[in-house]
Design an enzyme around this catalytic site. Structure first.
Site, short mmCIF file in Angstrom:
data_model
loop_
_atom_site.label_atom_id
_atom_site.label_comp_id
_atom_site.label_asym_id
_atom_site.label_seq_id
_atom_site.Cartn_x
_atom_site.Cartn_y
_atom_site.Cartn_z
N TYR A 261 4.97 -12.90 -0.14
CA TYR A 261 5.45 -14.15 0.46
C TYR A 261 4.66 -14.57 1.69
O TYR A 261 4.74 -15.72 2.12
CB TYR A 261 6.93 -14.01 0.81
CG TYR A 261 7.79 -13.87 -0.41
CD1 TYR A 261 8.08 -14.96 -1.21
CD2 TYR A 261 8.27 -12.63 -0.80
CE1 TYR A 261 8.85 -14.83 -2.36
CE2 TYR A 261 9.04 -12.49 -1.94
CZ TYR A 261 9.33 -13.60 -2.72
OH TYR A 261 10.07 -13.47 -3.86
N ARG B 93 -17.71 -3.81 8.43
CA ARG B 93 -16.29 -4.20 8.42
C ARG B 93 -15.49 -3.24 9.29
O ARG B 93 -14.58 -3.66 10.02
CB ARG B 93 -15.76 -4.19 6.98
CG ARG B 93 -16.27 -5.33 6.13
CD ARG B 93 -16.02 -5.13 4.63
NE ARG B 93 -14.64 -4.92 4.28
CZ ARG B 93 -13.74 -5.89 4.10
NH1 ARG B 93 -14.08 -7.16 4.29
NH2 ARG B 93 -12.49 -5.60 3.75
N ARG C 50 -17.06 -8.57 2.41
CA ARG C 50 -17.59 -7.48 1.59
C ARG C 50 -18.96 -7.90 1.07
O ARG C 50 -19.23 -9.08 0.88
CB ARG C 50 -16.66 -7.17 0.42
CG ARG C 50 -15.28 -6.68 0.84
CD ARG C 50 -14.41 -6.43 -0.39
NE ARG C 50 -13.10 -5.89 -0.02
CZ ARG C 50 -12.02 -6.63 0.23
NH1 ARG C 50 -12.11 -7.96 0.14
NH2 ARG C 50 -10.87 -6.07 0.56
N HIS D 207 -20.87 -2.41 4.15
CA HIS D 207 -19.43 -2.25 4.24
C HIS D 207 -19.03 -1.64 5.58
O HIS D 207 -17.94 -1.92 6.10
CB HIS D 207 -18.93 -1.35 3.10
CG HIS D 207 -17.47 -1.49 2.82
ND1 HIS D 207 -16.96 -2.36 1.89
CD2 HIS D 207 -16.40 -0.87 3.39
CE1 HIS D 207 -15.63 -2.27 1.87
NE2 HIS D 207 -15.27 -1.38 2.78
N LYS E 152 -11.57 -9.48 -4.62
CA LYS E 152 -11.15 -8.22 -5.23
C LYS E 152 -9.71 -8.27 -5.72
O LYS E 152 -9.40 -7.80 -6.81
CB LYS E 152 -11.31 -7.09 -4.21
CG LYS E 152 -10.90 -5.71 -4.71
CD LYS E 152 -11.12 -4.67 -3.64
CE LYS E 152 -10.69 -3.28 -4.13
NZ LYS E 152 -10.89 -2.25 -3.09
N HIS F 142 -7.58 -7.90 3.63
CA HIS F 142 -6.76 -6.76 3.24
C HIS F 142 -5.36 -7.27 2.91
O HIS F 142 -4.80 -8.08 3.65
CB HIS F 142 -6.65 -5.74 4.37
CG HIS F 142 -7.90 -4.95 4.57
ND1 HIS F 142 -8.19 -4.29 5.75
CD2 HIS F 142 -8.95 -4.72 3.75
CE1 HIS F 142 -9.37 -3.69 5.65
NE2 HIS F 142 -9.84 -3.93 4.43
#
Length: 392
Positions: free
Chosen positions: A368, A335, A243, A332, A270, A358
């Site tokens: 997990y 991406r 980003r 952006h 983020k 993400h």
């Protein structure tokens, strides 16, 4: 002797404070400065106590005597006039105070949640509350806020054309109301019911380039003679999928050239999870060139006017504008370009999503699953850099 108005008015300060008695425990205490205070001495439950009745001349002799007589009636009823006075003061304060104002609940919620957010994300949420909610609803008791009140405030945001921001602010307000409910300070959350009454937001994706548009873009970028630091930043952005904010605030200590890794600490991410980025040979080359320009500073992309701050948010998008790509691509957007190309070429979706930092949409699995898929991502990102280089 009892006091009279003339004695009270003409009493002067002396070297030490002194008292002028009026009887019944009432006296005027005169300070060296000349200030005069009404006091009453009394006994309750075997203890000597004092009451303060105010300052002369605001409280006159007649006023002080009335307060003394009132206190004596309280004593006669078996109560302590000092404690009765305190209770009345507390009751008056509670009556005038706002119980559980929205602003205090929101700040409490924000403090609790921000530990899991990046500093920038937490700051953005607080800024939205400070600008768009607190001036209108901040001092309203949260339990008293009606749906129409909140809707009217959200409509002000929509009126600026900021429909997406209005949607996000409504959601954040809803989270504050839910927090107030579970902590026993509200019983109803009006925010979710307002969705149908708002304009709604049509998602607008960041403009991005398709694979066939890359050669022309790289030609324009190569021909640009502007600042080398911003150009190298743009190339690193394109080759890593970071980003823009993650790239701009980068520090040299995050780079491990020996192992070809870039580790971004959780406080800069983020979603408050550290992010490891495998570096292709091309990305390492750009970093080595950048180190010659900014390696003496902690920040990889220091600002022009203040090296303690990173380069501006608009720098890379301004570069794209200068080479003729205004409205056609953003930092952006690359991406999206990366994701599209890598998916089309059949690379593992989990590798791609991890590379883009993400979170797993399955919240339980995401907690997990800390796999970094580093070996696979190293291979994937070297392939992608080779692909981009071939397009130049």
């Amino acid at each position: 002797m009892m006091l009279n108005a003339r004695k009270v008015d003409t009493a002067k300060g002396k070297e030490k404070s002194y008292k002028l008695s009026d009887g019944g425990g009432l006296y005027l205490q005169v300070e060296p400065s000349g200030s005069k205070y009404w006091r009453m001495k009394y006994r309750f439950a075997g203890k000597e106590k004092r009451l303060s009745f105010g300052v002369h001349p605001t409280v006159t002799l007649a006023d002080a005597r009335q307060k003394r007589d009132d206190a004596k009636r309280v004593l006669a009823s078996g109560e302590d006039p000092g404690e009765v006075k305190k209770a009345k003061k507390l009751a008056l304060r509670a009556e005038n105070e706002i119980i559980d104002p929205f602003e205090s609940i929101a700040l409490e919620w924000h403090k609790l949640k921000s530990a899991k957010w990046s500093a920038g994300y937490a700051s953005d949420i607080l800024e939205a509350f400070n600008k768009d909610i607190f001036p209108y609803l901040g001092q309203r008791p949260i339990a008293d806020i009606k749906p129409l009140e909140l809707l009217d405030v959200l409509k002000l945001i929509e009126a600026r054309g900021s429909t997406e921001k209005a949607r996000k602010v409504r959601q954040r307000c809803g989270e504050v109301f839910r927090y107030a409910i579970v902590t026993g300070r509200a019983i109803y959350n009006p925010a979710p019911d307002l969705a149908s009454a708002m304009q709604g937001h049509k998602a607008v994706h960041y403009p991005f380039l398709k694979a066939e548009e890359l050669p022309e873009f790289f030609t324009a970028l190569s021909n640009y003679k502007g600042g080398s630091t911003v150009i190298l930043g743009a190339r690193l952005l394109i080759h890593t999928g970071l980003r823009t904010g993650e790239l701009r605030a980068a520090e040299w200590r995050e780079i491990d050239l020996k192992n070809a890794l870039w580790e971004i600490p959780q406080e800069r991410m983020k979603m408050r999870r550290s992010h490891i980025v495998p570096l292709s040979k091309q990305a390492i080359s750009y970093l080595e060139q950048l180190r010659e320009l900014t390696g003496a500073y902690p920040l990889m992309f220091p600002g022009r006017s203040d090296i303690r701050k990173c380069m501006s948010e608009a720098s890379i998008n301004q570069l794209f504008k200068r080479i003729g790509y205004s409205g056609r691509v953003t930092g952006h957007g690359f991406r999206h370009t990366m994701s599209t190309i890598l998916h089309e070429k059949g690379f593992n979706s989990a590798w791609i999503e991890t590379q883009l930092a993400h979170l797993d949409k399955n919240s339980i699995r995401g907690i997990y699953n800390h796999a970094q898929y580093l070996e696979g991502r190293k291979e994937m990102m070297q392939w992608y850099s080779d692909y981009l280089e071939a397009a130049e």
